[in-house]
Design a protein around this motif. Structure first.
Motif, PDB file in Angstrom:
ATOM      1  N   THR A  72    -123.417 -36.830  -0.244  1.00  0.00           N
ATOM      2  CA  THR A  72    -122.731 -37.770   0.652  1.00  0.00           C
ATOM      3  C   THR A  72    -123.444 -37.823   2.000  1.00  0.00           C
ATOM      4  OG1 THR A  72    -121.210 -36.077   1.496  1.00  0.00           O
ATOM      5  CG2 THR A  72    -120.523 -37.284  -0.487  1.00  0.00           C
ATOM      6  N   HIS A  73    -124.760 -37.765   1.964  1.00  0.00           N
ATOM      7  CA  HIS A  73    -125.577 -37.571   3.153  1.00  0.00           C
ATOM      8  C   HIS A  73    -125.318 -38.621   4.228  1.00  0.00           C
ATOM      9  CE1 HIS A  73    -129.871 -36.259   4.587  1.00  0.00           C
ATOM     10  NE2 HIS A  73    -128.952 -36.078   5.496  1.00  0.00           N
ATOM     11  N   GLY A  74    -124.980 -39.846   3.819  1.00  0.00           N
ATOM     12  CA  GLY A  74    -124.791 -40.915   4.793  1.00  0.00           C
ATOM     13  C   GLY A  74    -123.677 -40.665   5.781  1.00  0.00           C
ATOM     14  N   PHE A  75    -122.740 -39.789   5.448  1.00  0.00           N
ATOM     15  CA  PHE A  75    -121.633 -39.511   6.363  1.00  0.00           C
ATOM     16  C   PHE A  75    -122.082 -38.711   7.579  1.00  0.00           C
ATOM     17  CE2 PHE A  75    -119.307 -40.726   2.599  1.00  0.00           C
ATOM     18  CZ  PHE A  75    -118.226 -41.427   3.109  1.00  0.00           C
ATOM     19  N   THR A  76    -123.296 -38.191   7.567  1.00  0.00           N
ATOM     20  CA  THR A  76    -123.798 -37.508   8.757  1.00  0.00           C
ATOM     21  C   THR A  76    -123.903 -38.465   9.935  1.00  0.00           C
ATOM     22  OG1 THR A  76    -125.544 -36.043   9.567  1.00  0.00           O
ATOM     23  CG2 THR A  76    -126.250 -37.913   8.257  1.00  0.00           C
ATOM     24  N   GLU A  77    -124.050 -39.767   9.651  1.00  0.00           N
ATOM     25  CA  GLU A  77    -124.168 -40.756  10.723  1.00  0.00           C
ATOM     26  C   GLU A  77    -122.898 -40.858  11.547  1.00  0.00           C
ATOM     27  OE1 GLU A  77    -126.962 -42.713  11.554  1.00  0.00           O
ATOM     28  OE2 GLU A  77    -127.932 -41.245  10.235  1.00  0.00           O
ATOM     29  N   GLN A  78    -121.774 -40.417  10.991  1.00  0.00           N
ATOM     30  CA  GLN A  78    -120.508 -40.463  11.726  1.00  0.00           C
ATOM     31  C   GLN A  78    -119.924 -39.075  11.891  1.00  0.00           C
ATOM     32  OE1 GLN A  78    -119.387 -43.323   8.712  1.00  0.00           O
ATOM     33  NE2 GLN A  78    -117.531 -42.139   8.278  1.00  0.00           N
ATOM     34  N   GLY A  79    -120.816 -38.083  11.982  1.00  0.00           N
ATOM     35  CA  GLY A  79    -120.362 -36.712  12.184  1.00  0.00           C
ATOM     36  C   GLY A  79    -119.532 -36.185  11.039  1.00  0.00           C
ATOM     37  N   TRP A  80    -119.802 -36.671   9.811  1.00  0.00           N
ATOM     38  CA  TRP A  80    -119.122 -36.262   8.572  1.00  0.00           C
ATOM     39  C   TRP A  80    -117.644 -36.680   8.541  1.00  0.00           C
ATOM     40  CZ3 TRP A  80    -122.282 -35.221   4.813  1.00  0.00           C
ATOM     41  CH2 TRP A  80    -123.523 -34.649   5.095  1.00  0.00           C
ATOM     42  N   ARG A  81    -117.239 -37.568   9.431  1.00  0.00           N
ATOM     43  CA  ARG A  81    -115.864 -38.063   9.387  1.00  0.00           C
ATOM     44  C   ARG A  81    -115.636 -38.830   8.090  1.00  0.00           C
ATOM     45  NH1 ARG A  81    -116.324 -40.825  13.367  1.00  0.00           N
ATOM     46  NH2 ARG A  81    -116.421 -42.938  12.482  1.00  0.00           N
ATOM     47  N   ASP A  82    -114.491 -38.601   7.459  1.00  0.00           N
ATOM     48  CA  ASP A  82    -114.100 -39.235   6.187  1.00  0.00           C
ATOM     49  C   ASP A  82    -114.951 -38.789   5.010  1.00  0.00           C
ATOM     50  OD1 ASP A  82    -112.098 -40.720   7.484  1.00  0.00           O
ATOM     51  OD2 ASP A  82    -113.498 -42.345   7.954  1.00  0.00           O
ATOM     52  N   ASN A  83    -115.670 -37.687   5.165  1.00  0.00           N
ATOM     53  CA  ASN A  83    -116.513 -37.184   4.078  1.00  0.00           C
ATOM     54  C   ASN A  83    -115.654 -36.889   2.850  1.00  0.00           C
ATOM     55  OD1 ASN A  83    -118.572 -36.080   2.558  1.00  0.00           O
ATOM     56  ND2 ASN A  83    -118.727 -34.203   3.760  1.00  0.00           N
ATOM     57  N   PRO A  84    -115.972 -37.464   1.693  1.00  0.00           N
ATOM     58  CA  PRO A  84    -115.127 -37.257   0.504  1.00  0.00           C
ATOM     59  C   PRO A  84    -114.970 -35.801   0.083  1.00  0.00           C
ATOM     60  CG  PRO A  84    -116.558 -39.139   0.170  1.00  0.00           C
ATOM     61  CD  PRO A  84    -117.005 -38.496   1.455  1.00  0.00           C
ATOM     62  N   VAL A  85    -115.950 -34.934   0.362  1.00  0.00           N
ATOM     63  CA  VAL A  85    -115.824 -33.567  -0.125  1.00  0.00           C
ATOM     64  C   VAL A  85    -114.802 -32.765   0.681  1.00  0.00           C
ATOM     65  CG1 VAL A  85    -118.195 -33.578  -0.935  1.00  0.00           C
ATOM     66  CG2 VAL A  85    -117.665 -32.532   1.264  1.00  0.00           C
ATOM     67  N   ASP A  86    -114.273 -33.350   1.747  1.00  0.00           N
ATOM     68  CA  ASP A  86    -113.203 -32.690   2.492  1.00  0.00           C
ATOM     69  C   ASP A  86    -111.949 -33.544   2.512  1.00  0.00           C
ATOM     70  OD1 ASP A  86    -112.300 -30.432   3.879  1.00  0.00           O
ATOM     71  OD2 ASP A  86    -112.689 -31.343   5.837  1.00  0.00           O
ATOM     72  N   ASP A  87    -111.783 -34.304   1.438  1.00  0.00           N
ATOM     73  CA  ASP A  87    -110.628 -35.194   1.287  1.00  0.00           C
ATOM     74  C   ASP A  87    -110.026 -34.927  -0.086  1.00  0.00           C
ATOM     75  OD1 ASP A  87    -108.893 -37.330   0.779  1.00  0.00           O
ATOM     76  OD2 ASP A  87    -110.131 -38.773   1.885  1.00  0.00           O
ATOM     77  N   ASP A  88    -108.809 -34.419  -0.127  1.00  0.00           N
ATOM     78  CA  ASP A  88    -108.196 -33.994  -1.389  1.00  0.00           C
ATOM     79  C   ASP A  88    -108.117 -35.118  -2.411  1.00  0.00           C
ATOM     80  OD1 ASP A  88    -107.885 -31.443  -0.446  1.00  0.00           O
ATOM     81  OD2 ASP A  88    -105.822 -31.750   0.242  1.00  0.00           O
ATOM     82  N   ARG A  89    -108.094 -36.369  -1.963  1.00  0.00           N
ATOM     83  CA  ARG A  89    -108.017 -37.473  -2.926  1.00  0.00           C
ATOM     84  C   ARG A  89    -109.242 -37.524  -3.832  1.00  0.00           C
ATOM     85  NH1 ARG A  89    -107.607 -42.563   0.717  1.00  0.00           N
ATOM     86  NH2 ARG A  89    -109.214 -41.330   1.790  1.00  0.00           N
ATOM     87  N   TRP A  90    -110.366 -37.026  -3.335  1.00  0.00           N
ATOM     88  CA  TRP A  90    -111.609 -37.078  -4.090  1.00  0.00           C
ATOM     89  C   TRP A  90    -111.841 -35.824  -4.935  1.00  0.00           C
ATOM     90  CZ3 TRP A  90    -115.293 -41.163  -3.695  1.00  0.00           C
ATOM     91  CH2 TRP A  90    -115.011 -42.134  -2.726  1.00  0.00           C
ATOM     92  N   THR A  91    -111.058 -34.794  -4.739  1.00  0.00           N
ATOM     93  CA  THR A  91    -111.326 -33.532  -5.437  1.00  0.00           C
ATOM     94  C   THR A  91    -111.340 -33.683  -6.957  1.00  0.00           C
ATOM     95  OG1 THR A  91    -110.474 -32.253  -3.578  1.00  0.00           O
ATOM     96  CG2 THR A  91    -110.565 -31.141  -5.715  1.00  0.00           C
ATOM     97  N   PRO A  92    -110.437 -34.443  -7.571  1.00  0.00           N
ATOM     98  CA  PRO A  92    -110.544 -34.605  -9.040  1.00  0.00           C
ATOM     99  C   PRO A  92    -111.897 -35.168  -9.479  1.00  0.00           C
ATOM    100  CG  PRO A  92    -108.378 -35.313  -8.299  1.00  0.00           C
ATOM    101  CD  PRO A  92    -109.194 -35.072  -7.051  1.00  0.00           C
TER     102      PRO A  92
END
Length: 970
Positions: free
Chosen positions: A366-386
């Protein structure tokens, strides 16, 4: 039907629906299969909602559709264009939503069942890889949909099959919620790019099984247990094993390692199916702070491997995969990280068979999320864990029976978060026989290995010494560089310096060069295309061409250098040189002794072999060394610079290379080089006639006004002058985040690419012609005071160049030497380093000998043209009718275009040969490094602006010998 209703699954964060649970990948001995690869009907729509799903119905007429090949990417088959970004998402970052402008490919395949297809039992339809998501119908019935491009998905279809006229329909969208998890520094290439297979599933079929095959290095025994969903029996004839599934058995075995990949053939039989097994006994453990296999630490001499073919993209066939493995083995590579997704499953079969350690990496970045300081990164969002757990499970379950896989990797450059912890916990719970890796886990909370990328040499040494600090758990773990030595363009430099650190400090267990192959796309006008060549609005240029292989799988000089640096046998002098008469042989293998190798010697004077023979070396165990006596210097050997060259070659054919393949070599100097000498006995004289503007000195004719040579021994010479500029390499230019350190940028800012030459004086002395100049960039006060002093003994010319910097030089020079043009030159012959290019920090593979090539053959075909082709440590060279000797030895470059033309070229096809061959004789070059992503050259490889003096002796040669080019097996 609304767009949102039709395509809601595209933006759903779930992994999909309808697919069967993941399982091990295998080929059954009894169950039939039908490949659905081949020509499919294809229709491309610009948006996801442009077409309804009526195409999936039986009887739909797709006669006017185009055709594409499956496996394949539609953008490489004339439908749309590929897109390359390193980490930026090529669509708005608004997870999980994607643009309405979403290229969508509808695929149709009509097939009949073979006449002998069983009428009973079930059937599964397997997709091994589809980018980025797929919705599937068979005979008008929707089977489901899935995301996870580089992962297998199967559907139960037995109840839907009919003998003839089966209609398989697949809708593939380029972008989906899954695309946010697949930002992996590669071309975005939609399509069904791996195999599609129909599998018959007999009653009581195996479906899934797990081979547990451990090895006890103390007792020399292996323990085998095969767990199967359906009870059955396991037989291994070579071991006399015949046991029920789930029942362990311990027997004497030969262990599996990457150096000795012993596999035992077995069979898992249930009531309805027999499955062939290839069993490798090995135990992976974290012990004493080290990664150990079968009780011994391992040193990874690895590469990162994206899947790539210049015409087919990631749609690889078995032959291409085998070629990769064979090339790795032949270049001493022992490990591969499957960056950044599980490879085609057949690749792991090859790793099992030929022997490679594998870090199997999950399809997650999910490297592109570094552009926003990893905000909304799926790997730290429980909805994406499955979805993350589904990806981890599909990797582990598919590949769990491969002995080559020793480490699971959670993914790459995905930041940190709860989802990664959940993946690590699931993997640790499912498979206790392997370790878990993730570079982004700085505290090593979830991982078993401390991993970094692109740490410089100083930091790696601190880590090796245990001086790196950090959390206690991290300090107790082994260290690997999961990415280092960025192999972009000319380079990487500094490999030997890294390897010395790995071999000195036990905690440093090696690394994986980034990366295996350039991702250039074959292009009719450009040769190989890279980012921006297809009109992409957002792209990262040639950053996608950063491999040890060129796109056509020809080894680059970087791979040849790596092969030498990581060779598993060290051949060194006993003492300071080879005059002592002995050589030290050290076994650098982790497991194998040296019994598979044969050793030979050759004695060379002035680069020519005088004598050769075999060398008796004991079958040293791993880590052992021995001093081996060399023979006496051959009687009657001529005087001159002499070397011993000792080689270790395969004693017999192996599955991966033929007998006499060179595994390692070492060169030991015996006597020093004779420095060329020219007595200044000839006086410069003005030309005859009425002032034709010439000065004659020995065989040289000079321009009386400028002091520049016009001819030497009748050979026209043009434009001879000091040269400090080189066409910047990718590593010179560096990466954007290194703006304050990029040498290419600093050099251009200083103006070294546009040096001006001021003539101060032409002095005709008693025995010399002296030309005084100042070489400096426009708009700067810095410069180089340069003196050219020509002398002659009547037959030869000697040029001595003296330079001294003026002003405060804080930036190193690109190169320092002379450049001139020859009107005609083709064959090149030299005595010095070869056969390929070498620079100050990439010269380990350069062997001193006599070599021959052509001017064209001396060019290295980097996808983006740049400085290349220098031969190092050249004592003398012959080309274009001239013989040139150096004092000291020099770097030789010759090409049919100027450095300025090379610097301006964007592709190989921009380089148009001219009528002049431009020759560079360099006293020194700046190092290469790997700053295209990694560190700059080490300080000891910097070419500092300081006083220097160097000489060249020019004479003529009638012709260039036709002696064939030497190579390492000669």
């Amino acid at each position: 039907m609304s767009f949102r209703t039709t395509t809601a699954y595209v933006e759903d964060v779930s992994p999909g629906s309808g697919a069967l649970p993941p399982r091990a990948w295998y080929a059954s001995s009894d169950a039939k299969s039908l490949s659905l690869n081949g020509s499919w009907r294809f229709r491309l729509s610009a948006t996801a909602d442009a077409e309804d799903d009526s195409f999936a119905a039986e009887g739909y007429d797709a006669g006017d559709w185009a055709e594409v090949t499956v496996p394949g990417h539609w953008v490489l088959q004339g439908h749309g264009s590929p897109v390359y970004t390193n980490h930026l998402y090529p669509f708005p970052v608004d997870p999980p939503r994607v643009p309405t402008e979403n290229p969508t490919g509808d695929h149709l395949r009509v097939f009949d069942l073979p006449a002998d297809w069983p009428a009973d039992g079930g059937a599964g339809l397997r997709f091994d890889g589809v980018e980025s998501c797929a919705r599937i119908w068979l005979n008008g019935t929707e089977l489901g949909e899935f995301k996870g491009s580089r992962l297998p998905h199967e559907f139960a279809v037995g109840h839907l099959l009919k003998p003839a006229g089966n209609v398989l329909a697949v809708r593939v969208h380029q972008w989906s919620a899954g695309s946010y998890l697949e930002d992996q520094d590669q071309w975005w290439l939609p399509g069904i790019f791996r195999d599609v297979t129909l599998l018959h599933r007999p009653a009581d079929s195996v479906r899934d099984f797990f081979v547990h095959a451990s090895y006890d290095h103390v007792s020399g025994t292996g323990t085998l247990r095969v767990d199967s969903e359906v009870p059955g029996r396991v037989t291994v004839p070579d071991l006399g094993v015949d046991v029920a599934t789930g029942e362990p058995v311990t027997v004497p075995v030969e262990p599996w390692t990457a150096e000795t990949p012993r596999l035992y053939d077995g069979v898992l039989a249930t009531g309805g199916e027999r499955v062939p097994l290839r069993i490798g006994f090995r135990t992976v453990a974290l012990s004493d702070g080290l990664i150990k296999v079968n009780g011994r630490p391992v040193l990874f001499r690895g590469v990162n491997r994206h899947e790539w073919h210049p015409e087919r993209g990631r749609a690889l066939d078995l032959a291409t995969m085998r070629e990769d493995v064979l090339l790795m083995k032949r270049h001493n590579i022992n490990a591969v990280r499957t960056s950044h997704y599980p490879p085609h499953p057949a690749f792991l079969d090859l790793c099992d068979e030929y022997g490679l350690w594998v870090i199997d990496e999950c399809d997650l970045e999910t490297h592109g999320f570094t552009e926003q300081g990893w905000r909304d990164n799926p790997v730290d969002d429980d909805r994406w864990t499955p979805a993350l757990l589904d990806r981890a499970a599909r990797m582990v379950e598919r590949d769990k029976n491969h002995p080559s896989v020793v480490i699971w990797s959670l993914g790459n450059e995905a930041g940190t978060g709860r989802g990664l912890t959940a993946m690590a916990e699931w993997i640790h719970g499912r498979d206790t026989s392997r370790l878990v890796h993730y570079e982004g886990d700085a505290g090593c909370r979830d991982t078993d290995v401390y991993s970094r990328m692109y740490a410089d040499h100083a930091e790696v040494e601190r880590i090796g010494r245990g001086l790196d600090g950090g959390p206690r758990r991290r300090r107790e773990l082994p260290f690997i560089l999961c990415e280092y030595a960025h192999a972009m363009g000319n380079g990487p430099g500094g490999l030997a310096d890294y390897q010395r650190l790995f071999e000195v400090h036990d905690r440093l267990q090696g690394g994986f060069v980034w990366e295996w192959i350039d991702h250039g796309i074959a292009h009719p006008e450009l040769g190989f295309a890279y980012g921006g060549d297809f009109g992409e609005e957002l792209h990262d240029g040639n950053f996608v061409c950063d491999g040890l292989l060129f796109p056509d799988r020809q080894p680059s000089p970087g791979l040849v250098e790596y092969q030498k640096v990581i060779e598993p046998v060290a051949i060194t002098a006993d003492g300071t040189d080879g005059a002592a008469g002995t050589v030290r042989i050290t076994n650098g293998y982790d497991f194998a002794d040296l019994s598979a190798l044969a050793f030979s010697w050759s004695y060379e004077v002035e680069g020519e072999t005088v004598d050769r023979g075999t060398l008796s070396v004991p079958a040293l165990a791993p880590g052992e060394s021995a001093e081996v006596k060399l023979p006496a210097v051959p009687a009657g050997a001529p005087a001159g610079e002499a070397h011993w060259t000792v080689r270790a070659v395969l004693a017999s054919d192996t599955p991966w290379a033929p007998k006499d393949h060179v595994v390692a070599w070492g060169q030991l100097p015996v006597s020093a080089r004779r420095v060329p000498y020219v007595a200044a006995t000839t006086r410069p004289a003005p030309g005859d006639g009425d002032g034709d503007g010439e000065i004659t000195l020995g065989p040289g004719v000079f321009d009386a006004r400028t002091g520049a040579p016009r001819t030497i021994g009748g050979v026209p010479v043009t434009g001879l002058r000091l040269d400090v500029w080189r066409a910047t390499t990718d590593n010179d230019d560096g990466a954007a985040w290194q703006s304050d350190l990029r040498y290419g940028l600093l050099w251009r800012t200083l103006g070294l690419h546009r040096m001006r030459h001021r003539l101060d004086a032409v002095e005709v002395g008693e025995d010399a012609l002296t030309v005084r100049t100042r070489v400096a960039p426009a708009a700067r006060e810095l410069g180089l005071s340069t003196v050219y002093r020509w002398t002659s003994d009547g037959d030869r010319l000697r040029l001595t160049v003296s330079t001294a910097p003026d002003g405060d030089w804080t930036v190193p020079l690109p190169r320092l030497g002379i450049r001139f043009g020859l009107a005609a030159a083709d064959a090149v012959r030299w005595y010095g380093g070869g056969p390929g290019e070498a620079y100050p920090d990439t010269r380990s593979a350069s062997r001193i000998a006599r070599w021959q090539s052509t001017v064209d053959g001396m060019q290295t075909p980097y996808v983006r043209p740049q400085e290349n082709g220098a031969r190092a440590d050249v004592r003398w060279a012959e080309l274009g009718g001239l013989r040139i000797e150096g004092d000291p030895a020099f770097f030789l470059t010759a090409r049919r275009w100027t450095t300025e033309h090379l610097d301006a070229a964007a592709h190989r096809t921009d380089l148009v040969p001219g009528d002049t061959v431009w020759v560079n004789l360099d006293h020194a070059q700046h190092g290469i490094g790997s700053q295209s992503c990694g560190p700059a050259p080490l300080p000891r490889y910097h070419l500092r602006a300081e006083p220097a003096e160097f000489s060249f002796v020019f004479s003529t040669t009638k012709s260039v010998s036709s002696t064939p080019l030497q190579n390492l097996s000669s």
